[in-house]
Design a protein around this motif. Structure first.
Motif, PDB file in Angstrom:
ATOM      1  N   SER A  30       0.874  -1.167   0.000  1.00  0.00           N
ATOM      2  CA  SER A  30       0.000   0.000   0.000  1.00  0.00           C
ATOM      3  C   SER A  30       0.907   1.211   0.000  1.00  0.00           C
ATOM      4  CB  SER A  30      -0.913  -0.003   1.228  1.00  0.00           C
ATOM      5  OG  SER A  30      -1.699   1.173   1.254  1.00  0.00           O
ATOM      6  N   GLY A  31       1.065   1.838  -1.184  1.00  0.00           N
ATOM      7  CA  GLY A  31       2.064   2.884  -1.308  1.00  0.00           C
ATOM      8  C   GLY A  31       3.439   2.268  -1.163  1.00  0.00           C
ATOM      9  N   SER A  32       4.270   2.856  -0.317  1.00  0.00           N
ATOM     10  CA  SER A  32       5.599   2.284  -0.082  1.00  0.00           C
ATOM     11  C   SER A  32       5.589   1.268   1.051  1.00  0.00           C
ATOM     12  CB  SER A  32       6.597   3.395   0.246  1.00  0.00           C
ATOM     13  OG  SER A  32       6.235   4.047   1.456  1.00  0.00           O
ATOM     14  N   ALA A  33       4.458   1.170   1.786  1.00  0.00           N
ATOM     15  CA  ALA A  33       4.360   0.206   2.888  1.00  0.00           C
ATOM     16  C   ALA A  33       4.144  -1.194   2.324  1.00  0.00           C
ATOM     17  CB  ALA A  33       3.227   0.591   3.818  1.00  0.00           C
ATOM     18  N   LEU A  34       5.036  -2.099   2.666  1.00  0.00           N
ATOM     19  CA  LEU A  34       4.979  -3.458   2.138  1.00  0.00           C
ATOM     20  C   LEU A  34       4.272  -4.364   3.128  1.00  0.00           C
ATOM     21  CD1 LEU A  34       5.844  -5.499  -0.031  1.00  0.00           C
ATOM     22  CD2 LEU A  34       8.011  -5.746   1.200  1.00  0.00           C
ATOM     23  N   GLU A  35       3.219  -5.023   2.646  1.00  0.00           N
ATOM     24  CA  GLU A  35       2.463  -5.928   3.508  1.00  0.00           C
ATOM     25  C   GLU A  35       3.061  -7.338   3.501  1.00  0.00           C
ATOM     26  OE1 GLU A  35      -1.623  -5.803   2.383  1.00  0.00           O
ATOM     27  OE2 GLU A  35      -1.751  -3.607   2.537  1.00  0.00           O
ATOM     28  N   ARG A  36       3.337  -7.867   2.308  1.00  0.00           N
ATOM     29  CA  ARG A  36       3.909  -9.215   2.222  1.00  0.00           C
ATOM     30  C   ARG A  36       4.425  -9.464   0.811  1.00  0.00           C
ATOM     31  NH1 ARG A  36      -1.571  -9.712   1.742  1.00  0.00           N
ATOM     32  NH2 ARG A  36      -2.364 -11.076   0.065  1.00  0.00           N
ATOM     33  N   ILE A  37       5.230 -10.521   0.691  1.00  0.00           N
ATOM     34  CA  ILE A  37       5.718 -10.979  -0.608  1.00  0.00           C
ATOM     35  C   ILE A  37       5.141 -12.363  -0.856  1.00  0.00           C
ATOM     36  CG2 ILE A  37       7.741 -11.499  -2.004  1.00  0.00           C
ATOM     37  CD1 ILE A  37       9.368  -9.706  -0.188  1.00  0.00           C
ATOM     38  N   VAL A  38       4.649 -12.563  -2.054  1.00  0.00           N
ATOM     39  CA  VAL A  38       4.073 -13.855  -2.406  1.00  0.00           C
ATOM     40  C   VAL A  38       4.836 -14.423  -3.596  1.00  0.00           C
ATOM     41  CG1 VAL A  38       1.990 -15.098  -3.058  1.00  0.00           C
ATOM     42  CG2 VAL A  38       1.810 -13.039  -1.653  1.00  0.00           C
ATOM     43  N   GLY A  98       4.956  -6.563  14.288  1.00  0.00           N
ATOM     44  CA  GLY A  98       4.541  -5.165  14.316  1.00  0.00           C
ATOM     45  C   GLY A  98       5.602  -4.217  13.791  1.00  0.00           C
ATOM     46  N   LEU A  99       6.602  -4.756  13.108  1.00  0.00           N
ATOM     47  CA  LEU A  99       7.678  -3.926  12.558  1.00  0.00           C
ATOM     48  C   LEU A  99       7.338  -3.488  11.141  1.00  0.00           C
ATOM     49  CD1 LEU A  99      10.713  -6.089  13.760  1.00  0.00           C
ATOM     50  CD2 LEU A  99       9.859  -3.954  14.776  1.00  0.00           C
ATOM     51  N   PRO A 100       7.736  -2.287  10.751  1.00  0.00           N
ATOM     52  CA  PRO A 100       7.398  -1.794   9.408  1.00  0.00           C
ATOM     53  C   PRO A 100       8.285  -2.419   8.337  1.00  0.00           C
ATOM     54  CG  PRO A 100       8.714  -0.167  10.561  1.00  0.00           C
ATOM     55  CD  PRO A 100       8.462  -1.261  11.548  1.00  0.00           C
ATOM     56  N   ALA A 101       7.683  -2.652   7.182  1.00  0.00           N
ATOM     57  CA  ALA A 101       8.421  -3.090   6.000  1.00  0.00           C
ATOM     58  C   ALA A 101       8.105  -2.117   4.873  1.00  0.00           C
ATOM     59  CB  ALA A 101       8.034  -4.508   5.609  1.00  0.00           C
ATOM     60  N   GLU A 102       9.060  -1.931   3.993  1.00  0.00           N
ATOM     61  CA  GLU A 102       8.906  -0.915   2.955  1.00  0.00           C
ATOM     62  C   GLU A 102       9.432  -1.456   1.632  1.00  0.00           C
ATOM     63  OE1 GLU A 102       9.485   3.702   3.374  1.00  0.00           O
ATOM     64  OE2 GLU A 102      11.430   2.785   2.907  1.00  0.00           O
TER      65      GLU A 102
END
Length: 448
Positions: free
Chosen positions: A143-151, A207-211
């Motif tokens: 979502s934008g530069s915020a990375l939720e996951r890699i598939v 709860g750590l941010p990924a980008e």
């Protein structure tokens, strides 16, 4: 920020159909892994770890030549990228900075892109790109530069496969956190491998941010087949030619000039058609390289002219205003300012003083079948055409050798040296010989 690099170079590259480890195939006259190391070195990393597996001995030897400060660790079994990073982490014991994981078969990532990756404040940062054809790349759910996951493609749903933001595989993470996240990786996936990309989900679970930091798709080009290797070579050469022109280099026919990864050329150098650079070439401003020259491991100073059809080999050091003409080969030789070597000459293991003229057909006979020997020629000497200099031998300043001489002893400064058989002339004998031969030929024709 303190940086460490982990370069993954353990893959076999089965689609290359080669006995050579994939990362040792060459683009720009350098192994693929050299490109990754060069990009990473621009960040001035404190430590560099290369993970080798298939062909580990060959990879280790190559890395030692490319980057002697890099450490090579072995991944005996190829169980995925996460497993590869796990093999590298013990070599980073005590390191407290940020780790960037690169791939040895991905040669085009720019240092500026890696700087952006290193500067990201997120706990885990992934390098992504918008793919024209996503194919089987892993997808970045963001979502934008915020990375939720890699598939991974194998595990993606149809909806996830429709995403065009793709994973390059390059990841940045703080060293301590990376060790914790890699230790927790599992292999419950379609391939049964430990995916490094799973550390994104593990970080988010804490709860750590990924980008995600993005780059142009061309930077992420990986090499898996011979066709991709050829495509990478073409892309490298196109970029190198453009960069050279932007830096003030003139190319008569750019499409025929081939650069190496470490070629350095100064302003106002002119390159003729069909010039090929091997590794380790530096050319200072104002030099001219004529058509069909091959240069490797040499240094050419300001105002020198080379070629056409010349070959400079490793150890050739040419001072200012040197002229090397057609069909001249120079190897492991130092040529002083203003030396002229017009044509048809071999200079190996030699030192030539300033202003000396080397006549056509001169050869430094430097090899006795076991050892190499050195030839030294002083300043402002004149070496006559077809002189054979049998090393080790010295010709002094201002000395002269007669054409056709074989020089086996030192020549003092200012002396003339002649080393050839005495000419014998038999008046009229040529006429008699030709008459005899023509008569013989006529008789042979009558008999036929």
């Amino acid at each position: 920020m303190t940086i460490a690099l982990i370069v993954l170079a353990a893959g076999q590259g089965t689609r290359m159909n080669s006995d050579l480890p994939k990362v040792l195939h060459r683009v720009g006259a350098a192994p693929l892994v050299a490109h990754a190391l060069a990009a990473g070195r621009a960040l001035e990393p404190e430590r560099v770890i290369v993970v080798a597996g298939h062909g580990a001995e060959a990879v280790t030897r190559a890395v030692a030549k490319i980057d002697p400060e890099a450490e090579v660790v072995i991944q005996a079994e190829q169980l995925g990228t996460g497993h590869a990073v796990a093999q590298a982490l013990p070599a980073l014991a005590g390191f407290a900075g940020r780790v960037i994981v690169l791939y040895g078969d991905t040669p085009f990532i720019r240092p500026e892109t890696l700087e952006g990756l290193a500067a990201s404040p997120a706990a885990v940062t992934v390098l992504g790109f918008e793919a024209a054809d996503p194919g089987r790349y892993g997808r970045l759910v963001a979502s934008g530069s915020a990375l939720e996951r890699i598939v991974e493609f194998k595990d993606a749903t149809d909806e996830e496969r429709a995403i065009t933001l793709c994973n390059s595989g390059v990841i940045a993470c703080d060293a301590e956190l990376l060790e914790e996240l890699v230790a927790g990786l599992g292999n419950a996936n379609a391939a049964g491998e430990y995916y490094l990309t799973d550390i994104v989900a593990a970080a988010r679970a804490r709860g750590l941010p990924a980008e995600v930091v993005t780059c142009d798709e061309a930077e992420t080009l990986g090499i898996n087949t011979r066709a991709e290797l050829a495509r990478a070579e073409a892309l490298f050469q196109a970029r190198a030619r453009t960069e050279a022109q932007e830096n003030g280099v003139t190319m008569v026919d750019p499409g025929t000039v081939y650069f190496a990864l470490d070629t350095y050329i100064g302003r106002d150098v002119v390159l003729g058609p069909h010039v090929v650079f091997g590794p380790g070439v530096t050319i200072e401003s104002g030099a001219t390289i004529e058509a069909f020259c091959h240069l490797e491991g040499c240094h050419i100073s300001r105002g020198a002219t080379i070629g056409p059809f010349a070959r400079l080999r490793p150890g050739a050091e040419l001072a200012e205003e040197v002229h090397i003409g057609n069909f001249v080969e120079v190897k492991n030789a130092i040529l002083g300012e203003g030396v002229k070597v017009g044509h048809l000459t071999y200079l190996g293991d030699a030192e030539i003083g300033e202003g000396t003229n080397i006549g056509a057909g001169t050869v430094t006979c430097n090899y006795d079948g076991v050892f190499k020997h050195r030839t030294t020629i002083g300043a402002h000497a004149f070496i006559g055409s077809d002189t054979m200099l049998v090393a080790p031998v010295t010709v002094g300043d201002g000395a002269l050798t007669g054409s056709g001489s074989v020089i086996t002893e030192d020549v003092p400064a200012g002396a003339i040296a002649l080393g050839r058989a005495k000419q014998v002339t038999r008046p009229g004998l040529a006429t008699k010989l030709f008459e005899m031969l023509r008569a013989k030929k006529a008789n042979l024709k009558k008999g036929a």
